[in-house]
Design a protein around this motif. Sequence first.
Motif, PDB file in Angstrom:
ATOM      1  N   ASP A 142       0.825  -1.217   0.000  1.00 49.57           N
ATOM      2  CA  ASP A 142       0.000   0.000   0.000  1.00 49.57           C
ATOM      3  C   ASP A 142       0.856   1.264   0.000  1.00 49.57           C
ATOM      4  O   ASP A 142       0.532   2.232  -0.683  1.00 49.57           O
ATOM      5  N   GLN A 143       1.940   1.261   0.764  1.00 48.13           N
ATOM      6  CA  GLN A 143       2.841   2.424   0.783  1.00 48.13           C
ATOM      7  C   GLN A 143       3.490   2.632  -0.579  1.00 48.13           C
ATOM      8  O   GLN A 143       3.574   3.755  -1.079  1.00 48.13           O
ATOM      9  N   LEU A 144       3.955   1.535  -1.180  1.00 51.93           N
ATOM     10  CA  LEU A 144       4.591   1.627  -2.495  1.00 51.93           C
ATOM     11  C   LEU A 144       3.603   2.127  -3.534  1.00 51.93           C
ATOM     12  O   LEU A 144       3.915   3.006  -4.343  1.00 51.93           O
ATOM     13  N   LYS A 145       2.412   1.577  -3.486  1.00 52.27           N
ATOM     14  CA  LYS A 145       1.364   1.977  -4.436  1.00 52.27           C
ATOM     15  C   LYS A 145       1.061   3.473  -4.298  1.00 52.27           C
ATOM     16  O   LYS A 145       0.940   4.182  -5.293  1.00 52.27           O
ATOM     17  N   SER A 146       0.964   3.960  -3.085  1.00 51.93           N
ATOM     18  CA  SER A 146       0.690   5.371  -2.834  1.00 51.93           C
ATOM     19  C   SER A 146       1.837   6.260  -3.322  1.00 51.93           C
ATOM     20  O   SER A 146       1.609   7.301  -3.957  1.00 51.93           O
ATOM     21  N   THR A 147       3.061   5.840  -3.056  1.00 50.29           N
ATOM     22  CA  THR A 147       4.228   6.622  -3.497  1.00 50.29           C
ATOM     23  C   THR A 147       4.288   6.691  -5.015  1.00 50.29           C
ATOM     24  O   THR A 147       4.556   7.756  -5.586  1.00 50.29           O
ATOM     25  N   LEU A 148       4.035   5.567  -5.672  1.00 53.85           N
ATOM     26  CA  LEU A 148       4.044   5.555  -7.142  1.00 53.85           C
ATOM     27  C   LEU A 148       2.920   6.426  -7.706  1.00 53.85           C
ATOM     28  O   LEU A 148       3.112   7.141  -8.694  1.00 53.85           O
ATOM     29  N   ASP A 149       1.767   6.374  -7.072  1.00 53.36           N
ATOM     30  CA  ASP A 149       0.638   7.187  -7.516  1.00 53.36           C
ATOM     31  C   ASP A 149       0.978   8.678  -7.407  1.00 53.36           C
ATOM     32  O   ASP A 149       0.724   9.452  -8.339  1.00 53.36           O
TER      33      ASP A 149
END
Length: 96
Positions: free
Chosen positions: A65-72
């Motif tokens: 979830d953190q990675l997904k948010s950072t990429l977004d």
Amino acid sequence: MTAKKDNRVIVTVIGQDKVGIIAAVATILAEAHANILDISQTIMQEEFFAMIMVVDLEEARVSYDQLKSTLDEKGKSLGVQIMAQHEDVFKFMHRI
């Protein structure tokens, strides 16, 4: 090294081509200790950028979830769409 399939994520990037897209995404993944297993990118009609990465999160230091948010967030700052999906979700969504 073979990655466990349950730790793999598909990262897709779509948008207007510009310098630094691949570097920005790869930097985020490297800082997260996510391993890029495969990458494919193309420039269509000399302006549209499309990239797909298979990424292993086995050794990642951040949650999915953190990675997904950072990429977004990075995608918004670059003016492209960056999506990260678990491999199983990606396969389910794209099966015929």
